[in-house]
Write a protein that holds these residues in place. Structure first.
Motif, PDB file in Angstrom:
ATOM      1  N   ASP A  13     -87.233  36.959 -27.363  1.00  0.00           N
ATOM      2  CA  ASP A  13     -88.440  36.273 -26.882  1.00  0.00           C
ATOM      3  C   ASP A  13     -88.099  35.316 -25.741  1.00  0.00           C
ATOM      4  O   ASP A  13     -87.160  34.519 -25.828  1.00  0.00           O
ATOM      5  N   GLY A  14     -88.864  35.418 -24.666  1.00  0.00           N
ATOM      6  CA  GLY A  14     -88.641  34.555 -23.510  1.00  0.00           C
ATOM      7  C   GLY A  14     -87.492  35.005 -22.635  1.00  0.00           C
ATOM      8  O   GLY A  14     -87.206  34.374 -21.614  1.00  0.00           O
ATOM      9  N   THR A  15     -86.846  36.105 -23.011  1.00  0.00           N
ATOM     10  CA  THR A  15     -85.700  36.604 -22.253  1.00  0.00           C
ATOM     11  C   THR A  15     -85.883  38.084 -21.941  1.00  0.00           C
ATOM     12  O   THR A  15     -86.275  38.450 -20.845  1.00  0.00           O
ATOM     13  N   LEU A  16     -85.609  38.939 -22.903  1.00  0.00           N
ATOM     14  CA  LEU A  16     -85.808  40.376 -22.685  1.00  0.00           C
ATOM     15  C   LEU A  16     -87.292  40.718 -22.618  1.00  0.00           C
ATOM     16  O   LEU A  16     -87.705  41.588 -21.850  1.00  0.00           O
ATOM     17  N   LEU A  17     -88.104  40.005 -23.433  1.00  0.00           N
ATOM     18  CA  LEU A  17     -89.534  40.287 -23.506  1.00  0.00           C
ATOM     19  C   LEU A  17     -90.327  39.408 -22.550  1.00  0.00           C
ATOM     20  O   LEU A  17     -89.993  38.244 -22.332  1.00  0.00           O
ATOM     21  N   THR A  18     -91.396  39.962 -22.028  1.00  0.00           N
ATOM     22  CA  THR A  18     -92.353  39.170 -21.257  1.00  0.00           C
ATOM     23  C   THR A  18     -93.166  38.309 -22.216  1.00  0.00           C
ATOM     24  O   THR A  18     -93.062  38.443 -23.441  1.00  0.00           O
ATOM     25  N   ASP A  19     -94.010  37.461 -21.663  1.00  0.00           N
ATOM     26  CA  ASP A  19     -94.846  36.605 -22.511  1.00  0.00           C
ATOM     27  C   ASP A  19     -95.816  37.411 -23.369  1.00  0.00           C
ATOM     28  O   ASP A  19     -96.239  36.949 -24.436  1.00  0.00           O
ATOM     29  N   ASP A  20     -96.175  38.612 -22.927  1.00  0.00           N
ATOM     30  CA  ASP A  20     -97.068  39.445 -23.737  1.00  0.00           C
ATOM     31  C   ASP A  20     -96.291  40.411 -24.640  1.00  0.00           C
ATOM     32  O   ASP A  20     -96.839  41.373 -25.163  1.00  0.00           O
ATOM     33  N   LYS A  21     -94.989  40.115 -24.839  1.00  0.00           N
ATOM     34  CA  LYS A  21     -94.140  40.821 -25.805  1.00  0.00           C
ATOM     35  C   LYS A  21     -93.947  42.296 -25.475  1.00  0.00           C
ATOM     36  O   LYS A  21     -94.013  43.184 -26.337  1.00  0.00           O
ATOM     37  N   THR A  22     -93.685  42.566 -24.225  1.00  0.00           N
ATOM     38  CA  THR A  22     -93.293  43.903 -23.802  1.00  0.00           C
ATOM     39  C   THR A  22     -91.957  43.813 -23.064  1.00  0.00           C
ATOM     40  O   THR A  22     -91.558  42.737 -22.596  1.00  0.00           O
ATOM     41  N   ILE A  23     -91.258  44.952 -22.968  1.00  0.00           N
ATOM     42  CA  ILE A  23     -89.988  44.993 -22.250  1.00  0.00           C
ATOM     43  C   ILE A  23     -90.244  45.604 -20.874  1.00  0.00           C
ATOM     44  O   ILE A  23     -90.674  46.753 -20.777  1.00  0.00           O
ATOM     45  N   PRO A  24     -90.001  44.858 -19.794  1.00  0.00           N
ATOM     46  CA  PRO A  24     -90.174  45.438 -18.460  1.00  0.00           C
ATOM     47  C   PRO A  24     -89.313  46.689 -18.294  1.00  0.00           C
ATOM     48  O   PRO A  24     -88.168  46.739 -18.757  1.00  0.00           O
ATOM     49  N   GLN A  25     -89.843  47.682 -17.620  1.00  0.00           N
ATOM     50  CA  GLN A  25     -89.100  48.919 -17.408  1.00  0.00           C
ATOM     51  C   GLN A  25     -87.803  48.667 -16.655  1.00  0.00           C
ATOM     52  O   GLN A  25     -86.791  49.338 -16.903  1.00  0.00           O
ATOM     53  N   ALA A  26     -87.804  47.674 -15.785  1.00  0.00           N
ATOM     54  CA  ALA A  26     -86.577  47.350 -15.046  1.00  0.00           C
ATOM     55  C   ALA A  26     -85.482  46.887 -15.995  1.00  0.00           C
ATOM     56  O   ALA A  26     -84.289  47.200 -15.792  1.00  0.00           O
ATOM     57  N   ILE A  28     -85.146  47.842 -19.157  1.00  0.00           N
ATOM     58  CA  ILE A  28     -84.687  49.045 -19.863  1.00  0.00           C
ATOM     59  C   ILE A  28     -83.733  49.848 -18.985  1.00  0.00           C
ATOM     60  O   ILE A  28     -82.671  50.301 -19.437  1.00  0.00           O
ATOM     61  N   ALA A  29     -84.085  49.996 -17.711  1.00  0.00           N
ATOM     62  CA  ALA A  29     -83.240  50.770 -16.792  1.00  0.00           C
ATOM     63  C   ALA A  29     -81.878  50.113 -16.599  1.00  0.00           C
ATOM     64  O   ALA A  29     -80.842  50.795 -16.572  1.00  0.00           O
ATOM     65  N   ALA A  30     -81.852  48.792 -16.477  1.00  0.00           N
ATOM     66  CA  ALA A  30     -80.589  48.087 -16.285  1.00  0.00           C
ATOM     67  C   ALA A  30     -79.710  48.193 -17.524  1.00  0.00           C
ATOM     68  O   ALA A  30     -78.489  48.372 -17.430  1.00  0.00           O
ATOM     69  N   ILE A  31     -80.320  48.082 -18.699  1.00  0.00           N
ATOM     70  CA  ILE A  31     -79.567  48.225 -19.944  1.00  0.00           C
ATOM     71  C   ILE A  31     -79.017  49.645 -20.079  1.00  0.00           C
ATOM     72  O   ILE A  31     -77.873  49.853 -20.498  1.00  0.00           O
ATOM     73  N   GLU A  32     -79.816  50.627 -19.714  1.00  0.00           N
ATOM     74  CA  GLU A  32     -79.365  52.016 -19.770  1.00  0.00           C
ATOM     75  C   GLU A  32     -78.158  52.234 -18.868  1.00  0.00           C
ATOM     76  O   GLU A  32     -77.184  52.902 -19.249  1.00  0.00           O
ATOM     77  N   GLU A  33     -78.192  51.658 -17.678  1.00  0.00           N
ATOM     78  CA  GLU A  33     -77.070  51.790 -16.753  1.00  0.00           C
ATOM     79  C   GLU A  33     -75.831  51.090 -17.297  1.00  0.00           C
ATOM     80  O   GLU A  33     -74.710  51.594 -17.182  1.00  0.00           O
ATOM     81  N   ALA A  34     -76.021  49.925 -17.916  1.00  0.00           N
ATOM     82  CA  ALA A  34     -74.887  49.212 -18.516  1.00  0.00           C
ATOM     83  C   ALA A  34     -74.252  50.044 -19.625  1.00  0.00           C
ATOM     84  O   ALA A  34     -73.014  50.170 -19.704  1.00  0.00           O
ATOM     85  N   MET A  35     -75.076  50.622 -20.477  1.00  0.00           N
ATOM     86  CA  MET A  35     -74.544  51.448 -21.549  1.00  0.00           C
ATOM     87  C   MET A  35     -73.835  52.683 -21.013  1.00  0.00           C
ATOM     88  O   MET A  35     -72.832  53.143 -21.587  1.00  0.00           O
ATOM     89  N   ALA A  36     -74.335  53.220 -19.920  1.00  0.00           N
ATOM     90  CA  ALA A  36     -73.685  54.374 -19.303  1.00  0.00           C
ATOM     91  C   ALA A  36     -72.285  54.027 -18.815  1.00  0.00           C
ATOM     92  O   ALA A  36     -71.428  54.915 -18.672  1.00  0.00           O
ATOM     93  N   GLN A  37     -72.035  52.747 -18.573  1.00  0.00           N
ATOM     94  CA  GLN A  37     -70.713  52.277 -18.155  1.00  0.00           C
ATOM     95  C   GLN A  37     -69.913  51.726 -19.342  1.00  0.00           C
ATOM     96  O   GLN A  37     -68.962  50.972 -19.167  1.00  0.00           O
ATOM     97  N   ASP A  38     -70.321  52.121 -20.550  1.00  0.00           N
ATOM     98  CA  ASP A  38     -69.634  51.743 -21.794  1.00  0.00           C
ATOM     99  C   ASP A  38     -69.646  50.240 -22.051  1.00  0.00           C
ATOM    100  O   ASP A  38     -68.721  49.693 -22.666  1.00  0.00           O
TER     101      ASP A  38
END
Length: 277
Positions: A13-26, A28-38
């Protein structure tokens, strides 16, 4: 920096999520790229599992989740995501529980409520009705409110966290009048303007993250953490790269290394892209 970071710890809350409690697609994409780099990604939140589950399912964790983890309840419980096995857990001392049960009645008529959490339940303790704040918090946590008497509550053996919830002005007063002995039996943190939390003594997100990173053989220097509130303080202090959200409180400034954009501007993605890629 890309060669150094092996784990990213992210508040919800207040970090990964927006104030309306959703995860911005950006994000998700950044996390996916990080995981792809182990690079491991660990959500570190004050929420219980029911309040986190739907967000975990939207993140690009490997399907098996055998080596993915979640730190919840501000460090009191760490789960392995594949089977929700508790990797580490800390329960609130019975002395702290009793002190809070004895303390809260004075303030209930003014609107304060005492809440507690085990693995998946949210207890409203005492005979008072739910307030709008409690009802809204239960919706946020995707958890039904379990009403329970003081007498029945103190019989429960495994409570990970308790909190006092009220409007900010009353909570300021309550905080100033808390018994000093509570600090001897629990860790006390003002996690939001309307919430004071009581955790097992000496337990916080930083302690839980340290225990997990030691288990994973990842040093603090190889961890980036992002957060916005005082319950993120120890986590941000522990890691090699602590990043405060643009909407974060001033009290974090002493321990962070950088500030990113706000939670509503996909500040998590901006930090990952700047400091890792």
């Amino acid at each position: 920096m890309a060669n150094n970071i092996k784990l990213i710890a992210i508040d919800l809350d207040g970090t990964l999520l927006t104030d309306d409690k959703t995860i911005p697609q950006a994000n998700i994409a950044a996390i996916e790229e990080a995981m792809a780099q182990d690079i491991k990604v660990v959500i570190c939140t004050g929420r219980t599992w029911p309040g986190v589950e739907r967000f975990v399912e939207h993140l690009p964790f490997p399907h098996s989740k055998d080596e993915e983890y979640l730190i919840s309840q501000n460090g009191a419980v760490t789960y392995r995501l594949s089977d929700l096995k508790m990797m580490q857990e800390y329960t609130l001392a019975s002395s702290a529980i009793q002190q809070l049960v004895d303390f809260i009645p004075t303030y209930e008529t003014e609107g304060a409520r005492l809440l507690a959490f085990d693995h998946d339940k949210m207890y409203l303790i005492g005979g008072q009705e739910s307030t709008d704040l409690v009802i809204e918090d239960a919706k946020t946590l995707a958890t039904e409110i379990t009403h329970i008497s003081f007498e029945e509550f103190v019989k429960i053996k495994r409570i990970y966290k308790m909190m006092i919830m009220s409007e900010q002005t009353l909570l300021d007063k309550i905080q100033s009048e808390l018994p000093e002995s509570l600090a001897s039996n629990s860790s006390v943190v003002r996690s939001q303007p309307i919430i004071i939390e009581f955790l097992p003594k000496d337990i916080n997100k930083g302690v839980a993250l340290k225990a997990l990173s030691n288990q994973l053989n990842i040093s603090a220097d190889n961890i980036m953490a992002l957060g916005d509130q005082l319950n993120d303080f120890e986590m941000l202090e522990y890691v090699g790269l602590g990043v405060k959200m643009g909407n974060g409180v001033d009290g974090l400034d002493a321990v962070v290394d950088a500030t990113t954009a706000t939670n509503n501007e996909a500040g998590v993605a901006q930090a990952i892209n700047k400091y890792i890629f």
